[in-house]
Design an enzyme around this catalytic site. Structure first.
Site: not given
Ligand code: SAJ
Length: 412
Positions: A212, A266
Site C-alpha cells: 500500500k 494518502c
C-alpha cells in the site's frame, strides 16, 4: 466457523462504505465510531461524508436492519479496523487510533474471531496490533505465537479505493491480503470474497503493508517528477503540458500531470511511513515529498510576482478542493495557496469553488470572497487555475484573453 456478523471500527471515508457494502451482501454489520453525531446520522439512514451513491446504499441497509451504528463494542465473528493513521510533527506515524481500536475490541474478542487492519499502516503495524490484543487478552492465543492454531486470526488488508469512486472500487479492485499466519490470510480472503469481485491475493502482513505504501509513493514520486519538470520548463520557457504530451508519445513513457502540489490524505502522507522506517535508504521517496510540498510555495511566488504588476489586483483563484470534481478541501494545496495569498494582503482574493456553498471560516475571516466563475472573471486581473474541475475545463478560453493567467493544471 463462518462469518455472519462483522464489526467495523471507524465509520469514515473507508469504514462506512465498507460496512455498507458488506451489509448489502446480507451480512449483519455493526459500525463502531467514537463520534456520536456520526453514529446518530447513520442510524437515521443518512451519511456524514460526501461520496457518490453512498447515501442510497446506507439508507437501504439501515432500513433493512443489516447495518447499525454504535459507540460501544460488541461481539462479532470478524472485526475490521478502518481508523486514521496520521503522522506526527516529525513525520513519524501516529498509531494511537489503531491502539485505541485494539483496546476497544479486545474485551469482546472470542475464540475463532478474525481481526483485519484496513488502515494504511507502516510496516510492522499489524504485528503491533496483534501484540496489543494479546496484552489485553492473555487468555486467548494469537498467530504471532501459535500460527495457524491460534484462537484469533489477524491480517492486514489495505484499502485502495479512490475517493469519488469508492463504491465501484471497493468491489472491483484486487485486494492484497497479508495474514500473520496462513490461516489468517485464508480466513480474511473468505470474508473479502463475499463482496470483492477483484482478485484476493495472499501475502504476509509486512508485504501487504509495504504494498500500500509503495502504491502511493509510486504516485508521489512520479508527480514530483512532473512538478520538477514544470519548474524547469518555466525557467527554460517551455510549455510543460506540450512537453509531457510529446514525451508520453513514447510507448514506455507515462509522465503524470504537474499541479499546484499534492493533496489528499494518502499520497502526501504514506511515503513518510517508508522514510520513517528507512531514513537512510529512502532518498528518492523523501525528496519527492519535499519537492511536492514545495510546489505550493512556488505557485504563491508566481502569483505574487503577477500581482506586483497591479496596484490593487483582483485575483481569481479557480478551485479549492484537493483534486478535480470533489468537495474535499482537507490537505488541499489549492486551499493552502489561497490562505497564504489572503494573509499576504497582495490584492482582493476571490475563490471559485463550484462544489461548496460556503467558504471555510478562516478564509472568509481573511476577506476572501466566494463567487461564480462568471462574476469573478468580470472583475479579475489575475486568474489562477488551482483545480481542474469540469466547470473550469468547460469555460470558454476567450474569457481569459485579457487576464494574466497562471494555470497550474494546464487546462486553459
Ligand atoms: N495529482 C497531481 N498530478 C497527477 C495526479 C494527481 O498533481 O498526475 C494530485 C491531485 O491533484 C491530488 C493528489 O495528487 O492533489 C492525490 O490525488 P490522486 O487522485 O492521485 O489520489 P487520492 O489521494 O485521491 O487517492 C490515492 C489513490 N492511490 C493511488 O492512485 C495509487 C487511491 O487508490 C488510494 O486508495 C488512496 O490514495 C488512499 O487511500 O491511499
Amino acid at each position: 466457523m463462518s462469518i455472519e456478523k462483522v464489526l467495523v471500527v471507524g465509520l469514515g471515508y473507508i469504514g462506512l462504505p465498507t460496512a455498507a457494502v458488506i451489509a448489502s451482501r446480507g451480512m449483519d454489520v455493526v459500525g463502531l465510531d467514537v463520534n456520536q453525531k456520526a453514529v446518530d446520522t447513520i442510524n437515521k439512514g443518512e451519511i456524514h461524508i460526501v461520496e457518490p451513491d453512498l447515501d442510497i446504499v446506507v439508507r437501504s441497509v439501515v432500513m433493512t436492519g443489516k447495518l447499525c451504528a454504535t459507540t460501544e463494542a460488541e461481539s462479532a465473528d470478524a472485526f475490521m479496523i478502518a481508523v486514521p493513521t496520521p503522522f506526527n510533527e516529525d513525520n513519524s506515524p501516529d498509531l494511537s487510533y489503531i491502539q485505541a481500536a485494539a483496546k476497544t475490541i479486545a474485551p469482546v474478542l472470542e475464540k475463532g474471531n478474525l481481526v483485519i487492519l484496513e488502515s494504511t499502516s507502516p510496516v510492522g503495524a499489524t504485528e503491533k496490533l496483534a501484540g496489543w490484543l494479546k496484552e489485553a487478552r492473555p487468555d486467548l492465543s494469537f498467530p504471532q505465537d501459535k500460527g495457524d492454531a491460534a484462537d484469533i486470526n489477524v491480517a492486514h488488508c489495505p484499502e485502495r479505493v479512490l475517493p469519488g469512486y469508492v463504491l465501484q472500487e471497493l468491489v472491483s479492485n484486487d485486494r492484497v491480503i497479508g495474514g500473520i499466519s496462513n490461516a489468517c490470510s485464508e480466513k480474511a480472503v473468505a470474508l473479502y470474497q463475499t463482496f470483492v469481485r477483484g482478485e484476493c491475493i495472499i501475502t504476509n502482513a509486512r508485504t501487504a503493508e509495504m504494498a500500500k505504501l509503495t502504491e502511493n509513493s509510486f504516485r508521489d514520486v512520479n508527480i514530483a517528477f512532473a512538478n520538477e519538470l514544470s519548474v524547469i520548463c518555466d525557467k527554460l520557457k517551455i510549455n510543460v503540458w506540450e512537453l509531457v504530451k510529446l514525451a508520453n508519445r513514447h510507448p514506455r513513457v507515462n509522465i503524470l500531470n504537474p499541479g499546484p502540489g499534492v493533496g489528499g490524505h494518502c499520497i502526501a502522507v504514506d511515503p513518510w511511513f517508508i522514510v520513517d522506517s528507512c531514513p537512510e535508504e529512502a532518498k528518492i521517496i523523501r525528496q519527492a515529498r519535499l519537492t511536492n510540498d514545495a510546489k505550493p510555495f512556488y505557485v504563491i511566488d508566481q502569483i505574487t510576482k503577477a500581482a506586483d504588476e497591479f496596484k490593487r489586483p483582483v485575483i481569481a483563484c479557480l478551485g479549492l478542493a484537493f483534486k478535480a470534481d470533489i468537495d474535499d478541501l482537507r490537505e488541499s494545496p489549492a486551499l493552502q495557496i489561497v490562505k497564504e495569498l489572503a494573509s499576504r494582503d497582495i490584492g482582493e482574493i476571490i475563490a471559485i469553488e463550484p462544489n461548496i456553498h460556503e467558504l471555510p471560516a478562516n478564509l472568509s475571516k481573511e476577506g476572501v470572497q466566494l463567487a461564480t466563475l462568471e462574476a469573478a472573471l468580470e472583475v479579475a486581473n489575475v486568474v489562477v487555475v488551482l483545480v481542474d474541475h469540469k466547470e473550469f475545463k468547460a469555460a470558454d478560453s476567450t474569457q481569459f484573453a485579457t487576464k494574466v493567467v497562471i494555470d497550474t493544471r494546464g487546462i486553459i
